[in-house]
Design a protein around this motif. Structure first.
Motif, mmCIF file in Angstrom:
data_model
loop_
_atom_site.group_PDB
_atom_site.id
_atom_site.type_symbol
_atom_site.label_atom_id
_atom_site.label_comp_id
_atom_site.label_asym_id
_atom_site.label_seq_id
_atom_site.Cartn_x
_atom_site.Cartn_y
_atom_site.Cartn_z
ATOM 1 N N THR A 209 48.464 33.879 31.675
ATOM 2 C CA THR A 209 49.087 34.087 32.977
ATOM 3 C C THR A 209 48.101 33.672 34.062
ATOM 4 N N ASP A 210 48.402 33.989 35.307
ATOM 5 C CA ASP A 210 47.508 33.646 36.410
ATOM 6 C C ASP A 210 47.328 34.865 37.313
ATOM 7 N N PRO A 211 46.299 34.846 38.173
ATOM 8 C CA PRO A 211 46.047 36.011 39.024
ATOM 9 C C PRO A 211 47.223 36.407 39.897
ATOM 10 N N LYS A 212 47.975 35.434 40.417
ATOM 11 C CA LYS A 212 49.111 35.755 41.270
ATOM 12 C C LYS A 212 50.120 36.628 40.528
ATOM 13 N N GLN A 213 50.500 36.192 39.328
ATOM 14 C CA GLN A 213 51.461 36.961 38.547
ATOM 15 C C GLN A 213 50.871 38.289 38.083
ATOM 16 N N PHE A 214 49.618 38.236 37.646
ATOM 17 C CA PHE A 214 48.949 39.427 37.131
ATOM 18 C C PHE A 214 48.813 40.494 38.205
ATOM 19 N N PHE A 215 48.365 40.093 39.399
ATOM 20 C CA PHE A 215 48.192 41.051 40.485
ATOM 21 C C PHE A 215 49.543 41.629 40.927
ATOM 22 N N THR A 216 50.569 40.805 40.920
ATOM 23 C CA THR A 216 51.897 41.278 41.316
ATOM 24 C C THR A 216 52.383 42.372 40.370
ATOM 25 N N LYS A 217 52.216 42.149 39.080
ATOM 26 C CA LYS A 217 52.645 43.142 38.082
ATOM 27 C C LYS A 217 51.830 44.424 38.185
ATOM 28 N N GLN A 218 50.569 44.288 38.627
ATOM 29 C CA GLN A 218 49.693 45.460 38.756
ATOM 30 C C GLN A 218 49.885 46.185 40.083
ATOM 31 N N GLY A 219 50.713 45.611 40.960
ATOM 32 C CA GLY A 219 50.881 46.195 42.284
ATOM 33 C C GLY A 219 49.713 45.900 43.200
ATOM 34 N N GLY A 220 49.018 44.812 42.935
ATOM 35 C CA GLY A 220 47.837 44.425 43.703
ATOM 36 C C GLY A 220 46.662 44.238 42.766
ATOM 37 N N ARG A 221 45.501 43.938 43.315
ATOM 38 C CA ARG A 221 44.319 43.796 42.474
ATOM 39 C C ARG A 221 43.973 45.149 41.846
ATOM 40 N N PRO A 222 43.862 45.215 40.525
ATOM 41 C CA PRO A 222 43.630 46.512 39.859
ATOM 42 C C PRO A 222 42.271 47.103 40.198
ATOM 43 N N LYS A 223 42.178 48.408 40.033
ATOM 44 C CA LYS A 223 40.947 49.125 40.376
ATOM 45 C C LYS A 223 39.756 48.620 39.555
ATOM 46 N N GLU A 224 39.994 48.294 38.284
ATOM 47 C CA GLU A 224 38.877 47.834 37.454
ATOM 48 C C GLU A 224 38.271 46.534 37.990
ATOM 49 N N LEU A 225 39.105 45.691 38.610
ATOM 50 C CA LEU A 225 38.587 44.470 39.230
ATOM 51 C C LEU A 225 37.878 44.795 40.536
ATOM 52 N N LEU A 226 38.486 45.657 41.335
ATOM 53 C CA LEU A 226 37.877 46.028 42.613
ATOM 54 C C LEU A 226 36.519 46.683 42.400
ATOM 55 N N ASP A 227 36.397 47.435 41.312
ATOM 56 C CA ASP A 227 35.123 48.095 41.021
ATOM 57 C C ASP A 227 34.025 47.075 40.677
ATOM 58 N N LEU A 228 34.447 45.905 40.162
ATOM 59 C CA LEU A 228 33.478 44.865 39.826
ATOM 60 C C LEU A 228 32.988 44.104 41.052
ATOM 61 N N CYS A 229 33.794 44.145 42.114
ATOM 62 C CA CYS A 229 33.453 43.408 43.338
ATOM 63 C C CYS A 229 32.370 44.148 44.111
ATOM 64 N N LYS A 230 31.237 43.491 44.274
ATOM 65 C CA LYS A 230 30.089 44.132 44.910
ATOM 66 C C LYS A 230 29.916 43.736 46.374
ATOM 67 N N ASN A 231 30.595 42.667 46.787
ATOM 68 C CA ASN A 231 30.429 42.201 48.156
ATOM 69 C C ASN A 231 31.676 41.438 48.594
ATOM 70 N N GLU A 232 31.658 40.987 49.835
ATOM 71 C CA GLU A 232 32.816 40.283 50.403
ATOM 72 C C GLU A 232 33.117 38.992 49.650
ATOM 73 N N LEU A 233 32.074 38.305 49.184
ATOM 74 C CA LEU A 233 32.261 37.051 48.468
ATOM 75 C C LEU A 233 33.015 37.273 47.155
ATOM 76 N N ASP A 234 32.712 38.347 46.453
ATOM 77 C CA ASP A 234 33.439 38.680 45.226
ATOM 78 C C ASP A 234 34.923 38.874 45.519
ATOM 79 N N HIS A 235 35.217 39.607 46.580
ATOM 80 C CA HIS A 235 36.611 39.835 46.974
ATOM 81 C C HIS A 235 37.297 38.509 47.323
#
Length: 334
Positions: A209-235
């Protein structure tokens, strides 16, 4: 032998043009050498668009007469955000489109690509001018704004409503990615994006799949991904990743009667002569089976991901993509 044809979008050579490494005549020569036709960007490469001077038009006529490169498609932009404090009114945007139609006709184009966010409400008022000047209006179906996008749906509704042969779509092959573009990954990696974030996005593609479809099914970027983001560039990396889609070719089945043109997206042509993210051999076979007889126009976007200190390799990448298209098309039988 397939009837699919090849062209090159001048967008592919924008860095060389902007930096003065190539002028308009150099680009005409380049296309002539490859035996490819032309997709033009009048807003970018014809001064004064949509009302160029007579001098500019005279030079255009000279280039057309000398190099005999066929004008296949002109990419236009209705700049609805022209002003800081408001968007263009429907009338202003319609008037702008009408002027672009007139210019396309003057330059010899019978097809214009409308940028993805063109307001659908300006199409019907401009349609009589498209008919008068024999110019088809085709909306770009772009990665991140594919057939499920409301603005795309609104345009296709106009096609169905009017049943006009002067309306159609331009399919950007960025909706058929099978991997996240490696050049984009390496560019963001050079800026310091977290490797765990990179792996997370790559794993989404690897799962089919792709991030667009994956994020949509998750209701947005999942918490496990957000937890990996350490700075604005990661986001930023995760947000930009949803511009590459993994649609099946069958998504075009119902829309094939309206497909007027194909943008052959290029992020990275490899040493093996294939595009890293997009399976062009399979795509061209699909298009041929569906009876597509239009153009696939090389559109190189890897230039924006050139690493600091490296040369922009637009000419090399365009040549490789054209060679690949030529090879795959020649393999098809009729």
């Amino acid at each position: 032998m397939s009837n699919i044809k090849r062209s090159v979008s001048f967008y592919s050579l924008q860095d060389h043009y902007a930096r003065g490494k190539m002028n308009l005549e150099d680009i005409f020569k380049f296309l002539k050498e490859m035996g490819a036709e032309m997709e033009f960007i009048s807003d970018q490469m014809l001064k004064g668009t949509p009302h160029p001077s007579e001098e500019s038009l005279k030079e255009w006529d000279r280039l057309m007469a000398e190099y005999k490169v066929k004008p296949v498609c002109n990419d236009i932009f209705i700049n609805t955000c022209l002003y800081k404090n408001r968007t263009l009114t429907t009338k202003e945007a319609t008037d702008a489109l009408i002027e672009e139609i007139k210019l396309a006709h003057r330059l010899g184009f019978k097809l214009v690509r409308l940028v993805s966010k063109t307001p659908a409400e300006i199409i019907e008022p401009a349609l009589p001018y498209a008919e008068k000047y024999d110019v088809t209006l085709a909306l770009e179906i772009h990665g991140g704004m594919s057939f499920d996008n409301p603005m795309t749906k609104a345009f296709i509704d106009v096609i169905h409503k009017t049943k006009s042969p002067y309306l159609g779509i331009v399919v950007d092959t960025g909706i058929f990615c099978r991997r996240h573009p490696r050049v984009a990954t390496n560019y963001f990696r050079s800026l310091g994006v977290n490797e765990e974030v990179i792996k997370y996005i790559d794993d989404i593609f690897a799962s089919g799949t792709d991030p667009k479809q994956f994020f949509t099914k998750q209701g947005g970027r999942p918490k496990e991904l957000l937890d990996l983001c350490k700075n604005e560039l990661d986001h930023m990396y995760t947000i930009f990743s949803d511009g590459y889609e993994t649609s099946d070719f069958s998504i075009l089945d119902e829309h094939m009667p309206y497909v007027k043109h194909i943008h052959g997206k290029v992020y990275e042509m490899t040493e093996e002569g294939v595009e890293y993210s997009i399976p062009y051999d399979e795509l061209i076979k699909y298009l041929d089976e569906k009876g597509y007889e239009g153009y696939i126009s090389t559109e190189y976007e890897g230039n924006r991901f050139t690493l600091d200190g490296e040369e922009v390799i637009e000419l090399e990448q365009v040549r490789k993509h054209q060679e690949m298209l030529k090879k795959y098309i020649a393999k098809l039988g009729r």
